[in-house]
Design a protein around this motif. Sequence first.
Motif, PDB file in Angstrom:
ATOM      1  N   LYS A  19      44.310  25.350  20.465  1.00  0.00           N
ATOM      2  CA  LYS A  19      44.206  25.974  21.783  1.00  0.00           C
ATOM      3  C   LYS A  19      45.559  26.422  22.324  1.00  0.00           C
ATOM      4  CE  LYS A  19      42.127  25.362  26.347  1.00  0.00           C
ATOM      5  NZ  LYS A  19      43.317  25.848  27.085  1.00  0.00           N
ATOM      6  N   HIS A  20      46.594  25.611  22.126  1.00  0.00           N
ATOM      7  CA  HIS A  20      47.901  26.004  22.661  1.00  0.00           C
ATOM      8  C   HIS A  20      48.408  27.279  22.006  1.00  0.00           C
ATOM      9  CE1 HIS A  20      49.046  23.872  18.982  1.00  0.00           C
ATOM     10  NE2 HIS A  20      50.237  24.438  19.076  1.00  0.00           N
ATOM     11  N   GLU A  21      48.105  27.457  20.716  1.00  0.00           N
ATOM     12  CA  GLU A  21      48.521  28.683  20.036  1.00  0.00           C
ATOM     13  C   GLU A  21      47.762  29.894  20.584  1.00  0.00           C
ATOM     14  OE1 GLU A  21      49.319  28.275  15.605  1.00  0.00           O
ATOM     15  OE2 GLU A  21      48.090  26.491  15.962  1.00  0.00           O
ATOM     16  N   TYR A  22      46.454  29.703  20.839  1.00  0.00           N
ATOM     17  CA  TYR A  22      45.664  30.793  21.403  1.00  0.00           C
ATOM     18  C   TYR A  22      46.101  31.124  22.820  1.00  0.00           C
ATOM     19  CZ  TYR A  22      42.537  29.931  17.470  1.00  0.00           C
ATOM     20  OH  TYR A  22      42.017  29.768  16.218  1.00  0.00           O
ATOM     21  N   ASP A  23      46.430  30.101  23.600  1.00  0.00           N
ATOM     22  CA  ASP A  23      46.881  30.340  24.967  1.00  0.00           C
ATOM     23  C   ASP A  23      48.158  31.182  24.974  1.00  0.00           C
ATOM     24  OD1 ASP A  23      44.767  28.905  26.017  1.00  0.00           O
ATOM     25  OD2 ASP A  23      45.933  27.062  26.349  1.00  0.00           O
ATOM     26  N   GLU A  24      49.064  30.857  24.074  1.00  0.00           N
ATOM     27  CA  GLU A  24      50.304  31.633  23.979  1.00  0.00           C
ATOM     28  C   GLU A  24      50.017  33.072  23.555  1.00  0.00           C
ATOM     29  OE1 GLU A  24      52.843  29.565  21.296  1.00  0.00           O
ATOM     30  OE2 GLU A  24      53.140  27.844  22.646  1.00  0.00           O
ATOM     31  N   ALA A  25      49.126  33.245  22.579  1.00  0.00           N
ATOM     32  CA  ALA A  25      48.780  34.594  22.117  1.00  0.00           C
ATOM     33  C   ALA A  25      48.103  35.392  23.225  1.00  0.00           C
ATOM     34  CB  ALA A  25      47.871  34.505  20.892  1.00  0.00           C
ATOM     35  N   PHE A  26      47.201  34.741  23.953  1.00  0.00           N
ATOM     36  CA  PHE A  26      46.503  35.415  25.046  1.00  0.00           C
ATOM     37  C   PHE A  26      47.508  35.916  26.091  1.00  0.00           C
ATOM     38  CE2 PHE A  26      44.476  35.339  29.224  1.00  0.00           C
ATOM     39  CZ  PHE A  26      43.345  36.119  28.994  1.00  0.00           C
ATOM     40  N   SER A  27      48.433  35.054  26.487  1.00  0.00           N
ATOM     41  CA  SER A  27      49.420  35.455  27.484  1.00  0.00           C
ATOM     42  C   SER A  27      50.292  36.596  26.963  1.00  0.00           C
ATOM     43  CB  SER A  27      50.304  34.258  27.862  1.00  0.00           C
ATOM     44  OG  SER A  27      49.537  33.242  28.470  1.00  0.00           O
ATOM     45  N   ARG A  28      50.657  36.529  25.709  1.00  0.00           N
ATOM     46  CA  ARG A  28      51.503  37.579  25.124  1.00  0.00           C
ATOM     47  C   ARG A  28      50.795  38.927  25.126  1.00  0.00           C
ATOM     48  NH1 ARG A  28      51.934  35.556  20.366  1.00  0.00           N
ATOM     49  NH2 ARG A  28      50.575  36.971  19.213  1.00  0.00           N
ATOM     50  N   VAL A  29      49.507  38.939  24.714  1.00  0.00           N
ATOM     51  CA  VAL A  29      48.762  40.197  24.661  1.00  0.00           C
ATOM     52  C   VAL A  29      48.534  40.750  26.064  1.00  0.00           C
ATOM     53  CG1 VAL A  29      46.579  41.283  24.002  1.00  0.00           C
ATOM     54  CG2 VAL A  29      47.677  39.653  22.446  1.00  0.00           C
ATOM     55  N   ILE A  30      48.113  39.889  26.985  1.00  0.00           N
ATOM     56  CA  ILE A  30      47.884  40.349  28.359  1.00  0.00           C
ATOM     57  C   ILE A  30      49.166  40.914  28.957  1.00  0.00           C
ATOM     58  CG2 ILE A  30      47.253  39.634  30.704  1.00  0.00           C
ATOM     59  CD1 ILE A  30      44.905  39.865  28.701  1.00  0.00           C
ATOM     60  N   GLY A  31      50.265  40.245  28.698  1.00  0.00           N
ATOM     61  CA  GLY A  31      51.538  40.698  29.244  1.00  0.00           C
ATOM     62  C   GLY A  31      52.074  41.959  28.605  1.00  0.00           C
ATOM     63  N   ALA A 258      43.220  40.388  16.973  1.00  0.00           N
ATOM     64  CA  ALA A 258      44.259  40.431  15.939  1.00  0.00           C
ATOM     65  C   ALA A 258      45.248  39.282  16.128  1.00  0.00           C
ATOM     66  CB  ALA A 258      44.985  41.773  15.980  1.00  0.00           C
ATOM     67  N   ALA A 259      45.613  39.002  17.363  1.00  0.00           N
ATOM     68  CA  ALA A 259      46.542  37.905  17.633  1.00  0.00           C
ATOM     69  C   ALA A 259      45.926  36.558  17.260  1.00  0.00           C
ATOM     70  CB  ALA A 259      46.943  37.918  19.107  1.00  0.00           C
ATOM     71  N   PHE A 260      44.650  36.376  17.570  1.00  0.00           N
ATOM     72  CA  PHE A 260      43.966  35.128  17.206  1.00  0.00           C
ATOM     73  C   PHE A 260      43.823  35.015  15.680  1.00  0.00           C
ATOM     74  CE2 PHE A 260      41.522  35.238  21.504  1.00  0.00           C
ATOM     75  CZ  PHE A 260      42.632  34.725  22.154  1.00  0.00           C
ATOM     76  N   LEU A 261      43.493  36.125  15.031  1.00  0.00           N
ATOM     77  CA  LEU A 261      43.357  36.113  13.570  1.00  0.00           C
ATOM     78  C   LEU A 261      44.688  35.790  12.892  1.00  0.00           C
ATOM     79  CD1 LEU A 261      40.982  39.176  13.154  1.00  0.00           C
ATOM     80  CD2 LEU A 261      40.478  36.842  12.390  1.00  0.00           C
ATOM     81  N   ASP A 262      45.775  36.274  13.456  1.00  0.00           N
ATOM     82  CA  ASP A 262      47.080  35.985  12.878  1.00  0.00           C
ATOM     83  C   ASP A 262      47.361  34.490  12.921  1.00  0.00           C
ATOM     84  OD1 ASP A 262      49.460  37.074  11.674  1.00  0.00           O
ATOM     85  OD2 ASP A 262      50.525  36.560  13.504  1.00  0.00           O
ATOM     86  N   ILE A 263      46.926  33.829  13.996  1.00  0.00           N
ATOM     87  CA  ILE A 263      47.052  32.366  14.073  1.00  0.00           C
ATOM     88  C   ILE A 263      46.220  31.710  12.975  1.00  0.00           C
ATOM     89  CG2 ILE A 263      46.464  30.334  15.465  1.00  0.00           C
ATOM     90  CD1 ILE A 263      47.038  32.170  17.946  1.00  0.00           C
ATOM     91  N   ASN A 264      44.964  32.115  12.868  1.00  0.00           N
ATOM     92  CA  ASN A 264      44.072  31.486  11.889  1.00  0.00           C
ATOM     93  C   ASN A 264      44.498  31.769  10.456  1.00  0.00           C
ATOM     94  OD1 ASN A 264      42.560  30.365  13.906  1.00  0.00           O
ATOM     95  ND2 ASN A 264      40.954  31.919  13.859  1.00  0.00           N
ATOM     96  N   LEU A 265      45.119  32.930  10.236  1.00  0.00           N
ATOM     97  CA  LEU A 265      45.610  33.250   8.890  1.00  0.00           C
ATOM     98  C   LEU A 265      46.662  32.236   8.444  1.00  0.00           C
ATOM     99  CD1 LEU A 265      45.625  35.168   6.457  1.00  0.00           C
ATOM    100  CD2 LEU A 265      47.313  36.576   7.687  1.00  0.00           C
ATOM    101  N   ARG A 266      47.474  31.776   9.366  1.00  0.00           N
ATOM    102  CA  ARG A 266      48.503  30.790   9.021  1.00  0.00           C
ATOM    103  C   ARG A 266      47.884  29.464   8.574  1.00  0.00           C
ATOM    104  NH1 ARG A 266      51.092  33.054  13.760  1.00  0.00           N
ATOM    105  NH2 ARG A 266      50.634  31.217  15.053  1.00  0.00           N
ATOM    106  N   HIS A 267      46.671  29.191   9.015  1.00  0.00           N
ATOM    107  CA  HIS A 267      45.986  27.943   8.671  1.00  0.00           C
ATOM    108  C   HIS A 267      44.967  28.126   7.534  1.00  0.00           C
ATOM    109  CE1 HIS A 267      47.467  25.723  12.240  1.00  0.00           C
ATOM    110  NE2 HIS A 267      47.346  26.881  12.878  1.00  0.00           N
ATOM    111  N   LEU A 268      44.798  29.346   7.048  1.00  0.00           N
ATOM    112  CA  LEU A 268      43.657  29.629   6.164  1.00  0.00           C
ATOM    113  C   LEU A 268      43.737  28.886   4.833  1.00  0.00           C
ATOM    114  CD1 LEU A 268      41.027  31.061   5.580  1.00  0.00           C
ATOM    115  CD2 LEU A 268      42.316  33.128   4.974  1.00  0.00           C
ATOM    116  N   ASP A 269      44.903  28.826   4.222  1.00  0.00           N
ATOM    117  CA  ASP A 269      44.986  28.128   2.931  1.00  0.00           C
ATOM    118  C   ASP A 269      44.607  26.651   3.090  1.00  0.00           C
ATOM    119  OD1 ASP A 269      45.723  30.376   1.452  1.00  0.00           O
ATOM    120  OD2 ASP A 269      47.856  30.054   1.809  1.00  0.00           O
ATOM    121  N   ALA A 270      45.075  26.021   4.156  1.00  0.00           N
ATOM    122  CA  ALA A 270      44.725  24.616   4.400  1.00  0.00           C
ATOM    123  C   ALA A 270      43.239  24.472   4.717  1.00  0.00           C
ATOM    124  CB  ALA A 270      45.564  24.054   5.546  1.00  0.00           C
TER     125      ALA A 270
END
Length: 393
Positions: A19-31, A258-270
Amino acid sequence: MKNAFIPFANPGAAFQARKHEYDEAFSRVIGSGQYILGPEVETFERRFAEWLADASCAAGDCIGVANGTDAIEIALRALQGLFPVPSGKLPAVFTVSHTAVATVAAIERAGCVPILVDIDEASYTMSPGSLEAAVNMVAAERPDLAPMAVIPVHLYGHPCDLDAIMGIGERHGMRIIEDCAQAHGAAYRGKRVGTLGIAGTFSFYPTKNLGAIGDAGAVYTGDSALAAEMRALRQYGWKQRYVSAIPGINSRMDPLQAAFLDINLRHLDADNAARRSIAARYDALISRATITPPVAKPEVEHAFHLYVLRSKRRDALAAFLHERGVGTAVHYPQAVHSQPAYAGRVIIAPDGLPITERVVPELLSLPMFPQLIQADVERVAHALLAWDKEQSS
């Protein structure tokens, strides 16, 4: 205390954990003030293309679109633009009937004629023998059709027999578009699926191995001309802003997704490693007396989007598991050729689809998501053992 119900899928578990990663991405995109395409989409496209290539080949192009259905449609439209079929003929596209209906819907939306073929009984993916027979049938009996493409579906995360399918495509002058909607991270002979055909299409529906918080999709290709055509097609056919060079559609990936997917891509192998670990534990615990677990052929790496059992008493088994707090799902309750929208009007392989029709009523998907805890995996397996004991007594 009664155990909590184990859901079949739980995309919210990953989103809550990050959630903290998504919150940061959300703020970045909105801004950013950029809400259509833009740098977030470009960053994800580049990183996903690099992840797919994974040092096994030079990274190609990824084109972010609105959903996986659009991804297939856009890939087919681009193919028709670059490799048009002879005048007076309709493009024929070969795929399986045992798939999400989106595969066939996209073929028709692209103005192509779907030809449905049978599956392999072990992997539930496209049968090369049925494909060859269907292509020969079209050549002999349908002068109005021109074979243009094959869409093998890497169903449940198990790659298709691409060597055989690509060989058939090459002999008959057809391009291969891989449907990778359920196979993010699956590999065939060491190469990630989506990189072996002329294009690979992906869905990022929330429950996928790589999921968004909503709809999104992408097409990957190593062909730069095809990539340029698809980029134009996703946005009204623009090659120059506000000027449509070709008829296109509106299918742009949302920058927030796209911002959320970029977060999930970092976790995809795990996440994929966790899925494979869960599948291995199911394999070790499940008796094979009355149910058939999935198998992975030696040349593939299964992504285990789904862990799909086969049972002649599928519906009774699902009810039994539900009573014991285990959620299940059916993928899919009807093959495409038997659904009301398509029954009696789609073309099927000359020998029919006997394996598809035999298998479909017997398939059942067990809980499968990376956050599934070990204790719940054990509960699912022990419920299956209880079923097996009851059936054997």
